[in-house]
Structure formats: C-alpha cells, structure tokens
Design a protein around this motif. Structure first.
Motif, PDB file in Angstrom:
ATOM      1  N   PHE A  53       0.862  -1.182   0.000  1.00 22.34           N
ATOM      2  CA  PHE A  53       0.000   0.000   0.000  1.00 22.34           C
ATOM      3  C   PHE A  53       0.899   1.233   0.000  1.00 22.34           C
ATOM      4  O   PHE A  53       1.569   1.516   1.007  1.00 22.34           O
ATOM      5  CB  PHE A  53      -0.910  -0.006   1.224  1.00 22.34           C
ATOM      6  N   PRO A  54       0.947   1.995  -1.100  1.00 25.33           N
ATOM      7  CA  PRO A  54       1.934   3.078  -1.229  1.00 25.33           C
ATOM      8  C   PRO A  54       1.781   4.199  -0.220  1.00 25.33           C
ATOM      9  O   PRO A  54       2.761   4.849   0.151  1.00 25.33           O
ATOM     10  CB  PRO A  54       1.707   3.592  -2.658  1.00 25.33           C
ATOM     11  N   ASP A  55       0.557   4.457   0.270  1.00 24.01           N
ATOM     12  CA  ASP A  55       0.344   5.574   1.192  1.00 24.01           C
ATOM     13  C   ASP A  55       0.489   5.181   2.650  1.00 24.01           C
ATOM     14  O   ASP A  55       0.261   6.013   3.542  1.00 24.01           O
ATOM     15  CB  ASP A  55      -1.043   6.183   0.961  1.00 24.01           C
ATOM     16  N   LEU A  56       0.864   3.930   2.901  1.00 21.73           N
ATOM     17  CA  LEU A  56       1.096   3.473   4.273  1.00 21.73           C
ATOM     18  C   LEU A  56       2.587   3.327   4.524  1.00 21.73           C
ATOM     19  O   LEU A  56       3.395   3.224   3.601  1.00 21.73           O
ATOM     20  CB  LEU A  56       0.399   2.132   4.513  1.00 21.73           C
ATOM     21  N   SER A  57       2.960   3.304   5.777  1.00 18.92           N
ATOM     22  CA  SER A  57       4.374   3.166   6.145  1.00 18.92           C
ATOM     23  C   SER A  57       4.820   1.719   5.984  1.00 18.92           C
ATOM     24  O   SER A  57       4.011   0.809   5.776  1.00 18.92           O
ATOM     25  CB  SER A  57       4.584   3.614   7.589  1.00 18.92           C
ATOM     26  N   VAL A  58       6.140   1.520   6.125  1.00 18.93           N
ATOM     27  CA  VAL A  58       6.696   0.168   6.040  1.00 18.93           C
ATOM     28  C   VAL A  58       6.109  -0.710   7.134  1.00 18.93           C
ATOM     29  O   VAL A  58       5.675  -1.849   6.886  1.00 18.93           O
ATOM     30  CB  VAL A  58       8.231   0.212   6.143  1.00 18.93           C
ATOM     31  N   VAL A  59       6.057  -0.189   8.368  1.00 15.77           N
ATOM     32  CA  VAL A  59       5.537  -0.974   9.492  1.00 15.77           C
ATOM     33  C   VAL A  59       4.079  -1.353   9.249  1.00 15.77           C
ATOM     34  O   VAL A  59       3.671  -2.503   9.475  1.00 15.77           O
ATOM     35  CB  VAL A  59       5.674  -0.178  10.806  1.00 15.77           C
ATOM     36  N   GLU A  60       3.280  -0.400   8.762  1.00 16.10           N
ATOM     37  CA  GLU A  60       1.863  -0.675   8.514  1.00 16.10           C
ATOM     38  C   GLU A  60       1.685  -1.719   7.413  1.00 16.10           C
ATOM     39  O   GLU A  60       0.731  -2.507   7.439  1.00 16.10           O
ATOM     40  CB  GLU A  60       1.146   0.620   8.141  1.00 16.10           C
ATOM     41  N   ASN A  61       2.598  -1.747   6.440  1.00 21.32           N
ATOM     42  CA  ASN A  61       2.530  -2.765   5.398  1.00 21.32           C
ATOM     43  C   ASN A  61       2.969  -4.121   5.903  1.00 21.32           C
ATOM     44  O   ASN A  61       2.394  -5.145   5.535  1.00 21.32           O
ATOM     45  CB  ASN A  61       3.385  -2.344   4.199  1.00 21.32           C
ATOM     46  N   VAL A  62       3.992  -4.151   6.746  1.00 16.11           N
ATOM     47  CA  VAL A  62       4.459  -5.431   7.297  1.00 16.11           C
ATOM     48  C   VAL A  62       3.352  -6.081   8.119  1.00 16.11           C
ATOM     49  O   VAL A  62       3.106  -7.288   8.031  1.00 16.11           O
ATOM     50  CB  VAL A  62       5.725  -5.225   8.145  1.00 16.11           C
ATOM     51  N   PHE A  63       2.642  -5.270   8.906  1.00 15.36           N
ATOM     52  CA  PHE A  63       1.550  -5.779   9.746  1.00 15.36           C
ATOM     53  C   PHE A  63       0.198  -5.387   9.154  1.00 15.36           C
ATOM     54  O   PHE A  63      -0.702  -4.931   9.852  1.00 15.36           O
ATOM     55  CB  PHE A  63       1.679  -5.224  11.167  1.00 15.36           C
TER      56      PHE A  63
END
Length: 620
Positions: free
Chosen positions: A84-94
C-alpha cells in the motif's frame, strides 16, 4: 506426508499449462525450472487465481488450494507491486492488523525484532511511495516473514534486488521452511538455480522431466544446461526412429559437440550435410536473417560440386513471408529472378522458419536435375529446419554465447556487490561526520557514483537476457531500463523511433541518459506536481543522424545558459556527456531552456556501428 499437489491442471485461457502435474513436500523450498517464461507466467496466474481451471486440482495439505479459505495462507514475491503506497513500512508489514495496532509500541518492538532476525535494515516509518524499488522488495520480504504463510511463491527475485539483499533472503527462506512454510521458486534461467542451492524440478514442454538435487547441479551444471536446451528431447526423439534415420542419429551425437565448439556455424553445417545426404541433393544453403535490421547474418552452404544457387536478398524476404515449403523449378518463368546469378540447378526447395521475433531461418535444397519432392522429403526438411531453429534460439547457452552471457552475469553480480559495499561505506562514513553540509556533499557524491554503477549493472543484466544473434539492442529498451530507476521521482515519457545500438555502446548510451535524468531530478524542486521528463529519439535519413532530446518541466538552467551552467559545475555530468556524445560518438549537444531544461544531442548514424566487422548482405 503433507504436500503441495498440482494434479493434471489445465487453465481456461491457457495454451501452455495443459494437463500439468507437480508435487512438493510442504515445509521445503523447491525450484521449478522451465525455460518457457510464458509457461511460468500462466502457471503463476493459475496459482494467483487469475486464471480458472478447466480440469484438474491444486491441493495444499489435502485442502483445496483455490478455495476462499486458503486466500490468507498464500503470499507472492515477484516483480509486481503488492504494498500500500500511502502506508508506512511498518503498517505494510503488519497489514493484517488495524492501523492503530500496527503503530502501537508492541508492534514497533516486533518490527525491530524482525529486522534483527532477518538482518535487513529499513526505516519502518517511511511511506512506501517514497521507497526505492529494492526497499519495497525488502518490505514485502519482511511482510512474508511475519505472516509465515503456508505457501510462498517466488519469481526470479535475484534479478531485481542486489546481491546482499538476495543473500539475506535465502536466510529468510530457511527460517520460513523451519516454521512450516512451503516455498515454490519459479525460474526460467538455469544459472539462477546455482544461487539458490535448492532441489530442482525441470519442466520442458509443459511436462515434468525429473528432479535434480542442489548438490549434483552444483558439481556439474552442464547436464541441466543441455537439457533445458532440448538435448534430451533430441536423443529420445531420434532413438525411436527406424534405421532409415541412422544418419540423423549421427547428427544428434555430433551437433552438441559442434555447437559447444563456440561456433554455431559448425552446427548448421552439420545439419546441412545431413540434408544433403538424406535427400540426395546437390546443395544445401542455410540463410540466417536478422529481421530487425533486414540483414543476412550467415550464408552457409554444403555442396557436392561447389556450385549452388544464391538467392537474391529481396527474394529471401519474400520467401520468409510465406508459410510452408516453397517449390521452385526451371519450368517457372520467374525462376531466374530468384537468384543473384544464373544457376544450373533445375529444382530448388525452400523452407522458412521464424526462430523468434528478431531472427528467421531459410533452408534451401538444390538439385541439378528435375526433382519432384515427396511427403517424406517435406517431413525431413521441416524436421531439420525446426531443430536448426532450436539450436539457433538457444545458442546463447552454448559455446561463446555461454561465455558471453556468463561474463555479463558475473559483471552484473560483481557490480551489485560493489554497490552494497559502497552503501555500507556511506553509512559508516556518515556516522563519523557531524557537519551537515559535509554530509550532504558526501551523500550526493555517493549517490551519484552508486547510480552510475547501478546503471551499468542494469545494462549487463539486459545483455544476459538478449536472445538475438545480432550484436544490437533496441535503444528504447536501454533508455527504459535506466528510467525505471527514477520512476518514483519523475514520470519519464519515451517517444522513440526504431533505433538499434551495438552491445559495445549500450553502456555509453545508458550513462548519458542516467546523467541527464538524475540532473533534472536533482536540480529541480517540484512541490506542486511530479516532475515530467520527455525523451525523444528520431532518425534524420537526409543527414544520416540520430536526434536524441531530453526535456523536463523544471525551472531550467540559470540565466538560460545551459552550456555555462554545466561548464561551471563541479560534478561529472558534463564530463560524461562530452566524453560519450562529443568524443566517442563524434556528435554534438546543446543545452537550452524551453519551458524547462532541454538537452539536444545529435549523433551520426555511423557512430552506432558495432566495433567488430561482419560480412553481411543487406536485404534491399
């Protein structure tokens, strides 16, 4: 025993995955090697549920793989984008958690633990849209490691990430296997199997040809190389023929040796000699044609009396446009028009074959007498012509082509190692410097150097994948591969006519384009909109020059004088452009403003000739 089982599947729209079966124990990583990229793509679409099944089934641990209940149990890592391009790395990992929970202290600590376990380094607070392509792949790997899916499908990751990232990924695969994840690794190039060091299932013509252990392939990869090229198909096919084909069995035995002798010409001569004897002909001529350049690359003749008909170039093109056997006799009024000079041959048979998008093959069989061909003759000519095309198409895996592609492959890997070392050196140097202006200067210098090295590595990667026998690359392909590095920073639009660059000059073209794009991005701040860069390449037939123009929508050169700006610059940009365009290509370049900065380069067509001289006959 728990397994991933693919049982006699056939897709709805597929033309290659037909009645295909495969099984793999769960909790292991196995390579599925298939030279056909299209087969792998269609299989992947089926496993991603993009293509339905006409028949067959796929099960994982006895459960229906294609059911909705399995959707959360499967992850994929390939060249596609799944974050998800508008989310952070952490938010994408979880991403399976709520945004609030993903940002909590508990999951921040879990993210730090995952980085320690995988040995990756990435800022978890960065938005995905601001990451480089490689950083996005790291985020995908971290997400898969956290999810620990029942099945992970990987597609040739080593070609899209650096050496260091890929080494860590292999460690991740081992840890996932330990936790019960089954990994199916799809590959089309046998060389890639040596990097992963896992057991291999070989798929040829949509059928499983057997398994190879990682150890035996590592000890001697030559057998795998030849089988992916069709050698086993050769032997099995012709060992079943009647005694009438003893000559062909001899050919099968000797052709791989001839091809391994670093000269595809030897192999084609051996095929021609077989036809000469089997068809009781007086001459056999093989024409290898580059369709893109309209040139005959090779003209190979086998004769009984040193006399053979030589086709007119325009007639070669005409025959290549036909389907099936072409029968020419002196009874035809147009017979003499087909040949460069008068011939004593009374009958000529021609069979055209399209090797690939770039190459075509024409087999010509001549008789000094009137000859009426039979169905048997047609079968043999078609048979041999098709096998010739197989050898030509795969000759890059043999002889000098193997060495050349392996050289490009090793150069690319070595350059990736250098990039990794420079990135580590940059981080180490920054930690010892407190002055921000000095840090900025070092960062610019490191980034520029790393960018140039990545650019060169990308061209060598392209050269490992080239199929054509000619030594040319499409300029559009070169520029597109370089511009891909900057897709997050600028929208690069390409408008190209058909222009081909010899391999020896591909890196030079890439470096110039890399320099211009990076300078446009570096020296312009576009807060309101994304930067746009238009690159146009046209050919002026009258002046025999190539016009290459790069235009951005930035602020332009100071005072409108681009030449003065570049000459006063302390960077290497001007030196690169002048060295390549001015000195190597003996062309000219101009810098000016026109609703943004413009770089206009004029290159003589003769500058884009291969270094080596080849005897070719141009098809008019």
């Amino acid at each position: 025993m728990s397994v991933l089982k693919i049982d006699h599947i056939t897709g709805v729209s597929t033309r290659r995955v037909k009645d295909f079966s495969y099984s793999q124990p769960t909790g292991q990583t196995q390579i599925l090697l298939c030279p056909s990229v299209k087969f792998l793509s269609e299989l992947q679409e089926i496993l991603q549920r993009k293509t339905a099944l006409v028949r067959g089934s796929v099960t994982l641990d006895g459960k229906n793989y294609l059911s909705n209940s399995m959707r959360g149990e499967i992850q994929i890592i390939d060249s596609g984008e799944r974050l998800f391009p508008d989310l952070s790395v952490v938010e994408n990992v979880f991403s399976d958690k709520s945004f609030v929970l993903a940002r909590s202290k508990r999951y921040q600590e879990r993210f730090t633990q995952i980085l320690r376990e995988t040995d990756y380094r990435i800022n978890g607070d960065l938005l995905v849209k601001n990451l480089s392509g490689e950083q996005r792949k790291i985020a995908e790997i971290l997400h898969c490691y956290y999810m620990k899916p029942r099945l992970l499908i990987v597609r040739e990751l080593s070609s899209i990430v650096s050496y260091g990232v890929f080494l860590r990924f292999q460690k991740v695969l081992d840890m996932l296997n330990s936790s019960g994840t089954t990994v199916l690794y799809l590959m089309s190039q046998w060389e890639e199997t040596l990097k992963v060091s896992k057991d291999i299932s070989l798929i040829i013509n949509g059928q499983n040809q057997g398994e190879y252990s990682a150890d035996e392939v590592r000890r001697d990869p030559s057998e795998l190389c030849y089988i992916t090229m069709g050698a086993r198909h050769f032997q099995e096919k012709y060992n079943q023929e009647d005694r009438e084909y003893d000559l062909f069995r001899t050919l099968v035995t000797n052709a791989p040796k001839a091809a391994a002798g670093h000269n595809i010409r030897n192999t084609l001569q051996m095929f021609a000699n077989y036809l000469l004897q089997m068809l009781d002909a007086d001459s056999v001529v093989t024409y290898l044609v580059d369709k893109r350049l309209n040139k005959t690359l090779e003209n190979i003749a086998q004769t009984k009396n040193d006399e053979y008909p030589n086709l007119e170039p325009e007639m070669i093109r005409d025959i290549l446009d036909k389907n099936g056997l072409v029968y020419l006799t002196q009874n035809d009024l147009s017979f003499s028009r087909y040949f460069i000079k008068q011939t004593t041959n009374q009958t000529v048979l021609c069979y055209p074959v399209n090797v690939n998008e770039s190459l075509a093959l024409l087999v010509q069989v001549g008789y000094l007498r009137h000859y009426t061909y039979t169905d048997r003759d047609t079968v043999i000519i078609e048979w041999v012509a098709q096998e010739m095309s197989v050898f030509i198409e795969n000759s890059r895996l043999m002889g000098s082509s193997v060495l050349l592609r392996e050289s490009h492959h090793r150069i690319k890997n070595n350059l990736q190692i250098i990039v990794s070392l420079m990135e580590m050196e940059r981080e180490n140097s920054f930690s010892q410097i407190s002055d921000e202006s000095t840090k900025k200067e070092m960062e610019d210098a490191f980034d520029s150097a790393i960018g140039r090295i990545k650019c060169i590595a990308q061209i060598h990667d392209l050269l490992t994948k080239e199929n054509a026998q000619s030594s040319f690359m499409d300029m559009h392909m070169i520029v597109k591969s370089v511009s891909a590095f900057y897709q997050d920073a600028a929208a690069v639009n390409l408008y190209f006519e058909s222009i081909y660059v010899p391999y020896s000059k591909a890196v030079s073209v890439a470096l110039v384009i890399n320099e211009i794009i990076s300078n446009s991005i570096k020296h312009n701040s576009m807060d309101s909109e994304k930067m746009t860069i238009d690159i146009t390449a046209t050919v002026d037939l009258h002046s025999q020059t190539i016009h290459l123009t790069c235009k951005d929508n930035g602020v332009g050169y100071p005072c409108g004088n681009g030449m003065e700006y570049y000459s006063q610059s302390e960077g290497l940009g001007m030196l690169v452009i002048d060295s390549v365009i001015g000195m190597e290509f003996e062309g000219e370049y101009h810098f000016y403003n026109k609703n943004g900065a413009v770089v206009d380069m004029i290159i003589p067509q003769k500058a884009l000739l291969p270094i080596e001289k080849r005897e070719v006959n141009e098809i008019k």
